[in-house]
Design a protein around this motif. Sequence first.
Motif, PDB file in Angstrom:
ATOM      1  N   ASP A 309      52.905  41.436  23.322  1.00  0.00           N
ATOM      2  CA  ASP A 309      51.748  40.954  24.017  1.00  0.00           C
ATOM      3  C   ASP A 309      51.433  41.726  24.612  1.00  0.00           C
ATOM      4  O   ASP A 309      51.453  41.612  25.311  1.00  0.00           O
ATOM      5  N   PHE A 310      50.862  42.620  23.502  1.00  0.00           N
ATOM      6  CA  PHE A 310      50.428  43.587  24.480  1.00  0.00           C
ATOM      7  C   PHE A 310      49.160  43.917  25.715  1.00  0.00           C
ATOM      8  O   PHE A 310      49.583  44.265  26.703  1.00  0.00           O
ATOM      9  N   PHE A 311      48.170  42.532  25.022  1.00  0.00           N
ATOM     10  CA  PHE A 311      47.207  42.599  26.268  1.00  0.00           C
ATOM     11  C   PHE A 311      47.999  41.179  27.986  1.00  0.00           C
ATOM     12  O   PHE A 311      47.052  41.886  28.853  1.00  0.00           O
ATOM     13  N   ALA A 312      48.666  40.873  27.001  1.00  0.00           N
ATOM     14  CA  ALA A 312      49.308  40.547  28.846  1.00  0.00           C
ATOM     15  C   ALA A 312      49.649  41.861  30.013  1.00  0.00           C
ATOM     16  O   ALA A 312      49.521  41.654  31.038  1.00  0.00           O
ATOM     17  N   VAL A 313      50.519  42.369  28.974  1.00  0.00           N
ATOM     18  CA  VAL A 313      50.452  43.777  30.166  1.00  0.00           C
ATOM     19  C   VAL A 313      49.516  44.669  30.758  1.00  0.00           C
ATOM     20  O   VAL A 313      49.574  44.454  31.785  1.00  0.00           O
ATOM     21  N   GLN A 314      48.379  44.298  30.030  1.00  0.00           N
ATOM     22  CA  GLN A 314      47.312  44.437  30.357  1.00  0.00           C
ATOM     23  C   GLN A 314      46.454  43.747  31.415  1.00  0.00           C
ATOM     24  O   GLN A 314      46.332  45.006  32.489  1.00  0.00           O
ATOM     25  N   LEU A 315      46.797  42.838  31.927  1.00  0.00           N
ATOM     26  CA  LEU A 315      46.339  41.814  32.511  1.00  0.00           C
ATOM     27  C   LEU A 315      46.991  41.739  34.035  1.00  0.00           C
ATOM     28  O   LEU A 315      46.317  42.218  35.019  1.00  0.00           O
ATOM     29  N   ARG A 316      48.101  42.200  33.255  1.00  0.00           N
ATOM     30  CA  ARG A 316      49.829  42.251  34.488  1.00  0.00           C
ATOM     31  C   ARG A 316      49.158  43.834  35.020  1.00  0.00           C
ATOM     32  O   ARG A 316      49.350  43.990  36.347  1.00  0.00           O
ATOM     33  N   VAL A 317      48.373  44.868  33.911  1.00  0.00           N
ATOM     34  CA  VAL A 317      48.728  46.316  35.891  1.00  0.00           C
ATOM     35  C   VAL A 317      47.404  45.905  36.566  1.00  0.00           C
ATOM     36  O   VAL A 317      47.565  46.486  37.534  1.00  0.00           O
ATOM     37  N   ILE A 318      46.184  45.067  35.289  1.00  0.00           N
ATOM     38  CA  ILE A 318      45.370  44.828  36.679  1.00  0.00           C
ATOM     39  C   ILE A 318      45.573  44.569  38.145  1.00  0.00           C
ATOM     40  O   ILE A 318      44.881  44.404  39.119  1.00  0.00           O
ATOM     41  N   LYS A 319      46.075  43.501  37.712  1.00  0.00           N
ATOM     42  CA  LYS A 319      46.692  42.836  38.724  1.00  0.00           C
ATOM     43  C   LYS A 319      47.483  43.494  39.706  1.00  0.00           C
ATOM     44  O   LYS A 319      46.848  43.433  41.544  1.00  0.00           O
ATOM     45  N   HIS A 320      48.040  44.816  39.460  1.00  0.00           N
ATOM     46  CA  HIS A 320      49.403  45.157  40.354  1.00  0.00           C
ATOM     47  C   HIS A 320      47.967  45.892  41.076  1.00  0.00           C
ATOM     48  O   HIS A 320      48.070  46.576  42.471  1.00  0.00           O
ATOM     49  N   MET A 321      47.314  47.117  40.499  1.00  0.00           N
ATOM     50  CA  MET A 321      46.027  47.483  40.482  1.00  0.00           C
ATOM     51  C   MET A 321      45.551  47.096  41.565  1.00  0.00           C
ATOM     52  O   MET A 321      44.777  47.812  42.966  1.00  0.00           O
ATOM     53  N   ASP A 390      40.502  31.317  16.319  1.00  0.00           N
ATOM     54  CA  ASP A 390      41.428  30.415  16.308  1.00  0.00           C
ATOM     55  C   ASP A 390      42.770  30.207  16.529  1.00  0.00           C
ATOM     56  O   ASP A 390      42.642  29.280  17.347  1.00  0.00           O
ATOM     57  N   ASP A 391      43.115  31.132  16.687  1.00  0.00           N
ATOM     58  CA  ASP A 391      44.736  31.322  17.225  1.00  0.00           C
ATOM     59  C   ASP A 391      44.601  31.872  17.996  1.00  0.00           C
ATOM     60  O   ASP A 391      45.459  33.148  17.361  1.00  0.00           O
ATOM     61  N   ALA A 392      44.400  32.841  18.879  1.00  0.00           N
ATOM     62  CA  ALA A 392      44.335  33.908  20.334  1.00  0.00           C
ATOM     63  C   ALA A 392      45.663  34.516  19.700  1.00  0.00           C
ATOM     64  O   ALA A 392      45.659  34.926  20.097  1.00  0.00           O
ATOM     65  N   GLN A 393      47.684  33.780  20.404  1.00  0.00           N
ATOM     66  CA  GLN A 393      47.916  34.188  20.923  1.00  0.00           C
ATOM     67  C   GLN A 393      48.526  34.561  19.516  1.00  0.00           C
ATOM     68  O   GLN A 393      49.553  36.116  19.673  1.00  0.00           O
ATOM     69  N   ALA A 394      49.078  34.344  18.610  1.00  0.00           N
ATOM     70  CA  ALA A 394      48.956  34.615  16.895  1.00  0.00           C
ATOM     71  C   ALA A 394      48.639  35.976  16.701  1.00  0.00           C
ATOM     72  O   ALA A 394      49.667  36.322  16.466  1.00  0.00           O
ATOM     73  N   LEU A 395      47.185  36.140  17.379  1.00  0.00           N
ATOM     74  CA  LEU A 395      46.273  37.247  17.020  1.00  0.00           C
ATOM     75  C   LEU A 395      46.906  38.800  17.866  1.00  0.00           C
ATOM     76  O   LEU A 395      47.282  39.149  17.250  1.00  0.00           O
ATOM     77  N   LYS A 396      47.169  37.690  19.082  1.00  0.00           N
ATOM     78  CA  LYS A 396      47.869  38.957  20.244  1.00  0.00           C
ATOM     79  C   LYS A 396      49.050  39.476  19.031  1.00  0.00           C
ATOM     80  O   LYS A 396      49.757  40.913  19.340  1.00  0.00           O
ATOM     81  N   GLU A 397      49.613  38.676  18.820  1.00  0.00           N
ATOM     82  CA  GLU A 397      51.439  39.509  18.274  1.00  0.00           C
ATOM     83  C   GLU A 397      51.344  39.956  17.725  1.00  0.00           C
ATOM     84  O   GLU A 397      52.127  41.050  16.896  1.00  0.00           O
ATOM     85  N   GLN A 398      49.952  39.131  16.412  1.00  0.00           N
ATOM     86  CA  GLN A 398      50.278  40.337  14.993  1.00  0.00           C
ATOM     87  C   GLN A 398      49.637  41.862  15.372  1.00  0.00           C
ATOM     88  O   GLN A 398      50.289  42.606  14.358  1.00  0.00           O
ATOM     89  N   PHE A 399      48.320  41.573  16.440  1.00  0.00           N
ATOM     90  CA  PHE A 399      48.321  42.861  16.441  1.00  0.00           C
ATOM     91  C   PHE A 399      48.695  44.446  17.401  1.00  0.00           C
ATOM     92  O   PHE A 399      49.396  45.016  16.962  1.00  0.00           O
ATOM     93  N   THR A 400      49.555  43.752  18.325  1.00  0.00           N
ATOM     94  CA  THR A 400      51.056  44.027  18.811  1.00  0.00           C
ATOM     95  C   THR A 400      51.969  44.765  17.540  1.00  0.00           C
ATOM     96  O   THR A 400      51.838  45.979  17.553  1.00  0.00           O
TER      97      THR A 400
END
Length: 773
Positions: A309-321, A390-400
């Motif tokens: 999940d590429f997008f979870a990394v983005q959110l984690r970076v925002i939290k760190h910054m 409809d299935d956000a997590q599946a989409l995140k993983e497919q897109f990654t």
Amino acid sequence: MDGIYPANPTTIPANLTKPSKAHKRHVWLAVLGLITFVVIYLALTTWFGWSSYNLIHSSITTGQGNLFTWIVALSSGFLTLFMVKALLFVKKGSIEQEYEVTAQSEPQLFKFLFRLADETGAPRPHRVFLSPRVNACVFYDLSLLNFFFPSKKNLEIGLPLVNALTISELKAVLAHEFGHFAQRSMALGNWVYIAQQIAAHIIAKRDALDNFLRFLSRIDLRIAWIGWILRLIVWSLRATMETIFNLVLLAQRALSREMEFQADLVAVSVTGSDALIHALHKLQAADEAWDRAQSFVNDQVREGKASKDFFAVQLRVIKHMSGILNDPNYGGVAQVPVDNPAQHRVFSADIAQPPRMWATHPYNHEREQNAKKIYVPGVLDDRSSWIIFDDAQALKEQFTTKLLSRFDVEYQPDEEIFSLLDKVYDREYLNSRYRGAYLGRSFVRHAAKPDVLYESNIDPAISALSELYPEDLSAKLEQMRTLVRERDLLIALRDGFYTPPDGVIRFRGNEIKKRELPGVIEEVSGECARVQEVIFNHDKRCRTAHKCAAAQLGQGWDDYLTGLLALLHYADHMQANIADSRALLNNVYAVVTADRNVSSRELKRLVAAATDVFRALAIVYRDAGQVQLDTEIQQRLEIENWAASLGDFTFVAPDQQNISDWLNAVDSWLNATLGWLGALRQAALEQLLVSEARVAGWAKAGAAATPAAARSQVPQSYPTLTPGEERALQKRLDLWDRFQTADGFVAGALRFVVAGSIIGGALYLTMAPHLLL
């Protein structure tokens, strides 16, 4: 969908989205300019075509044609072909790494989009694509037919944007895009864009016709003169059409500004005045976090592993910054006050560029003022935007998976990837106790020698160590960053590197003329220098306090800290010197190739700039043996010897014969050397702060220190580059190049007169055979 779709404002003022008088005025100006361009273009094309046909037909039917008549006829035919070829284009609207979704694959998303399109009075999107960009936009196919028939609009939705916004904010952004879908003036924008494609083909594109003219100009003198004349006429046509079209663009930019304001009001009509502004505020953090996330993922991919999940990394970076900057609103926004929300402002009036997604739009504070001019209260729904899928997590993983499909990677559990990411941000210089003092800035560049980075007098008391990074330091650093940004943008405006979207310079709430810029720059530079001096004195105090404490501890720690500071100074200045020489080379290359012809004098200048780069590189390798790293730095860099790690310098010096091949090869040497110096700088900074923290810990606890490692060594002398000593870049072209490129009003007017006269002569030339016949 009723449970997902954010509520609309209950009260919407009448005529909120009605085009303003300024909008209508700019529409007519843009139409007038566009009609002028089209009429002149078609008139020239028709004249050359008719002249060619008529001369050939008359010569054949009357038998009175001569060599001159045939030369003029064929030349006119050539110019007709030259003009017509630019009309025969089709530009496919596309996005990189496209990922199309349909009503079948994402029914919930399409229900959301269709409902929003219907509410805003916009046509529904023809096709919808998801992208790996912090962006949402309209794009479409274009061809000459779209002068008469509207093109079907496609919608791009960037998933990193979805990831950063709430559902209300995403609704506002998409409503803004649908506002463009619904604008009648959008058709005019399409026409201008089509005309721009035609102009670009005429002005910039070089193809077989240009090659033919060059060939014709190089053969026997008895024929070559025809090629010379045709090349001169072609140059004139390009110059004239470019000048006329630039006037069209001026009118279009002013209209585009009004179109953006109106599209914003469309978003306000369905979300209220706050949601769009909150989205705009978040975009900068979303951009930065996505870039940092991509950099982290690229590093992991090189090691053969990645997150699902590429997008979870983005959110984690925002939290760190957010933690590093001590800014709870980083990637977020302050709550709208209950009392008098219409006066609440997120943005201040400045000249800062908007985020990349809206880089050509009006300023942020202007958009906020427009959205709140008539305040529309709205319900801010803070749920994640992912609920529209409809299935956000599946989409995140497919897109990654799609993004990383070119690489051979093994997907790791989120916990493992997050652990690695946390280690990246678990750097001493990123520790929040430093208030962001070492984030994105150098504290050694202003000093020509490392010794200048220490104070001569300071309170050696141990208690001073606890007071080195007070809370108000964050505000001072932010003030410095703001002033530096303002100064740099003003300088860019003065030098023509940056142009305001609508041609008006606005600074701190006031409009200023370009001639006033030098005085404003001097004033802001003075403010900036005073704040920088305060910050630099703070840096000195930090270095000196720790050195004093280290001297009291003994065990060689003061000498060790001195060596680390010298190493940091060396790496930073050497890196800056090479980067600056590269900037000069790029500047010279851009200047000498501006008119697409490099003279012998310009070639010598290019070789001289390349030689400067070569020397800057050579010094690093020549002195590499004098750089001795302490054991801690060696471990951080995972090397044993600096010179051996750099390798031998086998690059050759540039000259006029090898300059083309040299330019193709220089970037690999620059990137490798800058990479090593950057790593050395990073390791030295980290080790310096870690060592200072150790010294402070021992001193405060009254504990005995362990022996320090042998200090690092650097060359006794090396190039330094303090601010203000950068190599001078050419900001304006010379007179001939300015004439060739119409750089400036006078040069542009002169070129237009000359080119117009040549075209006038060509038109007369095509008339002469008619008179003879």
